[in-house]
Design a protein around this motif. Structure first.
Motif, PDB file in Angstrom:
ATOM      1  N   LEU A   1       0.876  -1.230  -0.014  1.00  4.95           N
ATOM      2  CA  LEU A   1      -0.011   0.032  -0.036  1.00  4.95           C
ATOM      3  C   LEU A   1       0.792   1.111  -0.023  1.00  4.95           C
ATOM      4  O   LEU A   1       1.827   1.313   0.818  1.00  4.95           O
ATOM      5  CB  LEU A   1      -1.069  -0.019   1.551  1.00  4.95           C
ATOM      6  CG  LEU A   1      -1.786   1.300   1.527  1.00  4.95           C
ATOM      7  CD1 LEU A   1      -2.698   1.196   0.393  1.00  4.95           C
ATOM      8  CD2 LEU A   1      -2.432   1.256   2.764  1.00  4.95           C
ATOM      9  N   THR A   2       0.573   2.189  -0.967  1.00  8.19           N
ATOM     10  CA  THR A   2       1.413   3.373  -1.126  1.00  8.19           C
ATOM     11  C   THR A   2       0.532   4.487  -0.805  1.00  8.19           C
ATOM     12  O   THR A   2      -0.595   4.468  -1.326  1.00  8.19           O
ATOM     13  CB  THR A   2       2.141   3.499  -2.346  1.00  8.19           C
ATOM     14  OG1 THR A   2       1.088   3.468  -3.525  1.00  8.19           O
ATOM     15  CG2 THR A   2       3.104   2.358  -2.518  1.00  8.19           C
ATOM     16  N   ILE A   3       1.074   5.513  -0.045  1.00 10.53           N
ATOM     17  CA  ILE A   3       0.148   6.623   0.347  1.00 10.53           C
ATOM     18  C   ILE A   3       0.868   7.980  -0.026  1.00 10.53           C
ATOM     19  O   ILE A   3       2.129   8.125   0.460  1.00 10.53           O
ATOM     20  CB  ILE A   3      -0.340   6.714   2.054  1.00 10.53           C
ATOM     21  CG1 ILE A   3      -1.065   5.336   2.071  1.00 10.53           C
ATOM     22  CG2 ILE A   3      -1.163   7.915   1.956  1.00 10.53           C
ATOM     23  CD1 ILE A   3      -1.153   5.163   3.715  1.00 10.53           C
ATOM     24  N   ASP A   4       0.509   8.974  -0.696  1.00  9.72           N
ATOM     25  CA  ASP A   4       1.071  10.075  -1.044  1.00  9.72           C
ATOM     26  C   ASP A   4       0.081  11.189  -0.758  1.00  9.72           C
ATOM     27  O   ASP A   4      -1.192  11.263  -1.188  1.00  9.72           O
ATOM     28  CB  ASP A   4       1.358  10.135  -2.829  1.00  9.72           C
ATOM     29  CG  ASP A   4       2.375   9.281  -3.171  1.00  9.72           C
ATOM     30  OD1 ASP A   4       3.573   9.226  -2.759  1.00  9.72           O
ATOM     31  OD2 ASP A   4       2.215   8.244  -3.768  1.00  9.72           O
ATOM     32  N   THR A   5       0.535  12.273  -0.011  1.00  8.98           N
ATOM     33  CA  THR A   5      -0.082  13.197   0.478  1.00  8.98           C
ATOM     34  C   THR A   5       0.022  14.653  -0.418  1.00  8.98           C
ATOM     35  O   THR A   5       0.978  15.117  -0.559  1.00  8.98           O
ATOM     36  CB  THR A   5       0.360  13.513   1.977  1.00  8.98           C
ATOM     37  OG1 THR A   5       0.433  12.374   2.598  1.00  8.98           O
ATOM     38  CG2 THR A   5      -0.586  14.594   2.580  1.00  8.98           C
ATOM     39  N   ILE A   6      -1.151  15.097  -0.719  1.00 10.76           N
ATOM     40  CA  ILE A   6      -1.308  16.391  -1.534  1.00 10.76           C
ATOM     41  C   ILE A   6      -1.722  17.365  -0.796  1.00 10.76           C
ATOM     42  O   ILE A   6      -1.587  18.623  -0.932  1.00 10.76           O
ATOM     43  CB  ILE A   6      -2.009  16.297  -2.606  1.00 10.76           C
ATOM     44  CG1 ILE A   6      -3.536  15.831  -2.655  1.00 10.76           C
ATOM     45  CG2 ILE A   6      -1.236  15.261  -3.616  1.00 10.76           C
ATOM     46  CD1 ILE A   6      -4.259  15.578  -3.585  1.00 10.76           C
ATOM     47  N   GLU A   7      -2.646  17.001   0.433  1.00  9.58           N
ATOM     48  CA  GLU A   7      -2.988  18.073   1.381  1.00  9.58           C
ATOM     49  C   GLU A   7      -2.820  17.908   2.662  1.00  9.58           C
ATOM     50  O   GLU A   7      -2.762  16.356   2.990  1.00  9.58           O
ATOM     51  CB  GLU A   7      -4.569  18.365   1.144  1.00  9.58           C
ATOM     52  CG  GLU A   7      -4.863  18.999  -0.297  1.00  9.58           C
ATOM     53  CD  GLU A   7      -6.723  19.264  -0.427  1.00  9.58           C
ATOM     54  OE1 GLU A   7      -7.153  19.045   0.514  1.00  9.58           O
ATOM     55  OE2 GLU A   7      -6.794  19.550  -1.469  1.00  9.58           O
ATOM     56  N   GLU A   8      -2.805  18.701   3.560  1.00 15.46           N
ATOM     57  CA  GLU A   8      -2.627  18.286   5.087  1.00 15.46           C
ATOM     58  C   GLU A   8      -3.679  17.516   5.559  1.00 15.46           C
ATOM     59  O   GLU A   8      -5.074  17.735   5.337  1.00 15.46           O
ATOM     60  CB  GLU A   8      -2.581  19.495   5.924  1.00 15.46           C
ATOM     61  CG  GLU A   8      -2.339  19.311   7.272  1.00 15.46           C
ATOM     62  CD  GLU A   8      -2.107  20.503   8.353  1.00 15.46           C
ATOM     63  OE1 GLU A   8      -2.144  20.641   9.591  1.00 15.46           O
ATOM     64  OE2 GLU A   8      -2.359  21.714   7.597  1.00 15.46           O
ATOM     65  N   THR A   9      -3.659  16.382   6.304  1.00 11.12           N
ATOM     66  CA  THR A   9      -4.682  15.326   6.573  1.00 11.12           C
ATOM     67  C   THR A   9      -3.980  14.520   7.902  1.00 11.12           C
ATOM     68  O   THR A   9      -2.832  14.407   8.022  1.00 11.12           O
ATOM     69  CB  THR A   9      -4.922  14.419   5.522  1.00 11.12           C
ATOM     70  OG1 THR A   9      -6.044  13.751   5.965  1.00 11.12           O
ATOM     71  CG2 THR A   9      -3.924  13.514   5.138  1.00 11.12           C
ATOM     72  N   TRP A  10      -4.773  13.799   8.601  1.00 10.50           N
ATOM     73  CA  TRP A  10      -4.502  12.834   9.499  1.00 10.50           C
ATOM     74  C   TRP A  10      -4.979  11.147   9.080  1.00 10.50           C
ATOM     75  O   TRP A  10      -5.905  11.342   8.254  1.00 10.50           O
ATOM     76  CB  TRP A  10      -5.195  13.147  10.991  1.00 10.50           C
ATOM     77  CG  TRP A  10      -6.587  13.381  11.039  1.00 10.50           C
ATOM     78  CD1 TRP A  10      -7.422  14.395  10.954  1.00 10.50           C
ATOM     79  CD2 TRP A  10      -7.600  12.384  11.036  1.00 10.50           C
ATOM     80  NE1 TRP A  10      -8.691  14.229  10.830  1.00 10.50           N
ATOM     81  CE2 TRP A  10      -8.825  12.702  11.158  1.00 10.50           C
ATOM     82  CE3 TRP A  10      -7.418  10.932  11.219  1.00 10.50           C
ATOM     83  CZ2 TRP A  10      -9.941  12.246  11.159  1.00 10.50           C
ATOM     84  CZ3 TRP A  10      -8.653  10.095  11.303  1.00 10.50           C
ATOM     85  CH2 TRP A  10      -9.884  10.743  11.230  1.00 10.50           C
ATOM     86  N   LEU A  11      -4.379  10.417   9.658  1.00 11.41           N
ATOM     87  CA  LEU A  11      -4.728   9.251   9.007  1.00 11.41           C
ATOM     88  C   LEU A  11      -4.585   7.908  10.098  1.00 11.41           C
ATOM     89  O   LEU A  11      -3.526   8.058  10.895  1.00 11.41           O
ATOM     90  CB  LEU A  11      -3.839   8.804   7.841  1.00 11.41           C
ATOM     91  CG  LEU A  11      -3.692   7.223   6.982  1.00 11.41           C
ATOM     92  CD1 LEU A  11      -5.156   7.449   6.389  1.00 11.41           C
ATOM     93  CD2 LEU A  11      -2.761   7.110   6.121  1.00 11.41           C
ATOM     94  N   LYS A  12      -5.427   7.172  10.133  1.00  4.99           N
ATOM     95  CA  LYS A  12      -5.635   5.918  11.054  1.00  4.99           C
ATOM     96  C   LYS A  12      -5.476   4.642  10.231  1.00  4.99           C
ATOM     97  O   LYS A  12      -6.395   4.507   9.622  1.00  4.99           O
ATOM     98  CB  LYS A  12      -6.772   5.905  12.104  1.00  4.99           C
ATOM     99  CG  LYS A  12      -6.637   4.821  13.188  1.00  4.99           C
ATOM    100  CD  LYS A  12      -7.707   5.046  14.229  1.00  4.99           C
ATOM    101  CE  LYS A  12      -7.582   3.942  15.159  1.00  4.99           C
ATOM    102  NZ  LYS A  12      -8.676   4.026  16.305  1.00  4.99           N
TER     103      LYS A  12
END
Length: 283
Positions: A211-222
């Motif tokens: 699983l790959t995750i790329d951030t483009i805006e500020e966020t939180w993640l669980k």
């Protein structure tokens, strides 16, 4: 009510933050107006339940915050209650997954115990068979040895019997020669068995997911990987995360439009928009 509107109602922190930013009110001004600590206001906007106080205090803070920025306090509290309900459902599902995992490990240990008992019984049977066959070989060699020594005792009595007795010595020497042939056959059987069993594990490799995750805006993640303990992230634009799993991924995303997901090199589409909280499970 659509799915998007239901997801929007779950985000009390985003609701207050969006109104505050839209009206250009700083968080320090809200803290001065409500007498609520700046750190607590950050926890409210981030929806950090672990650092927030009890539910009754949070409701009071939400009403005061909403009043300071001209928002609807009752709506903010309703967002908070809905978010708590989702959080409790996730906690219950995690507990159920942990119970299922415990039962799996118990069954696995019982299976391993049965296999070990079978191996021990096989080794015991082989050792008993060897002990049963070894005394017979020893007796046969002991009975043959006196015939080999007799010519030395009765050397002067009968010369004609010596050649006949000497001929029996090679016959005795041929018996132990058959043992290496038996051992080599056993070795071939063992090597063949090892070769057949050694290739078995390579045929049952567990499937892996990346699983790959790329951030483009500020966020939180669980994230929950393979029903293990959940992990929380605070992501900024440009952040990149890679996670490996063998069964599934459970994600709770604070800003659906703020990240891009990929599973084994393929993009994963998200139905939510920027600022919405979504909960998905992959694959």
């Amino acid at each position: 009510m659509t799915a998007e509107s239901e997801q929007t109602t779950l985000s009390f922190g985003r609701y207050l933050q969006s109104i505050r930013v839209e009206k250009g009110i700083s968080l320090k001004a809200v803290s001065h107006e409500t007498r609520i600590r700046l750190e607590t206001l950050h926890f409210i906007e981030e929806e950090d339940h672990q650092n927030l106080p009890d539910e009754v205090y949070v409701k009071g803070f939400l009403r005061a915050y909403a009043k300071a920025i001209g928002a609807d306090g009752d709506e903010a509290v309703q967002h908070y209650i809905s978010r708590l309900a989702v959080k409790r459902k996730i906690a219950l599902s995690e507990a159920a997954l942990y119970r299922t995992g415990g039962a799996f490990w118990r069954r696995l240990l019982l299976s391993l115990g049965a296999v070990l008992c079978l191996i021990a019984a096989t080794l015991y049977a082989v050792s008993a068979w060897r002990e049963h066959t070894m005394p017979k070989e020893a007796v046969s060699t002991e009975t043959a040895e006196p015939s080999a020594t007799e010519p030395a005792v009765e050397k002067s009595d009968a010369v004609s019997t010596a050649p006949a007795e000497e001929k029996t010595v090679p016959a005795l020497s041929t018996e132990p020669r058959t043992e290496p042939a038996m051992d080599s056959a056993d070795d071939k059987e063992v090597s063949a068995t090892d070769a057949s069993t050694g290739s078995a594990p390579s045929l049952a490799k567990a499937k892996k997911y990346l699983l790959t995750i790329d951030t483009i805006e500020e966020t939180w993640l669980k994230i929950i990987v393979d029903d293990q303990q959940s992990k929380q992230y605070r992501l900024n634009p440009g952040d990149h995360i890679e996670l490996e799993g063998s069964r599934n991924f459970n994600l709770l995303i604070g800003n659906a439009g703020g990240i891009r997901l990929g599973l084994n090199g393929k993009a994963v589409a998200l139905s939510g928009k920027s600022g919405q909280v979504v909960n998905i499970q992959l694959p």
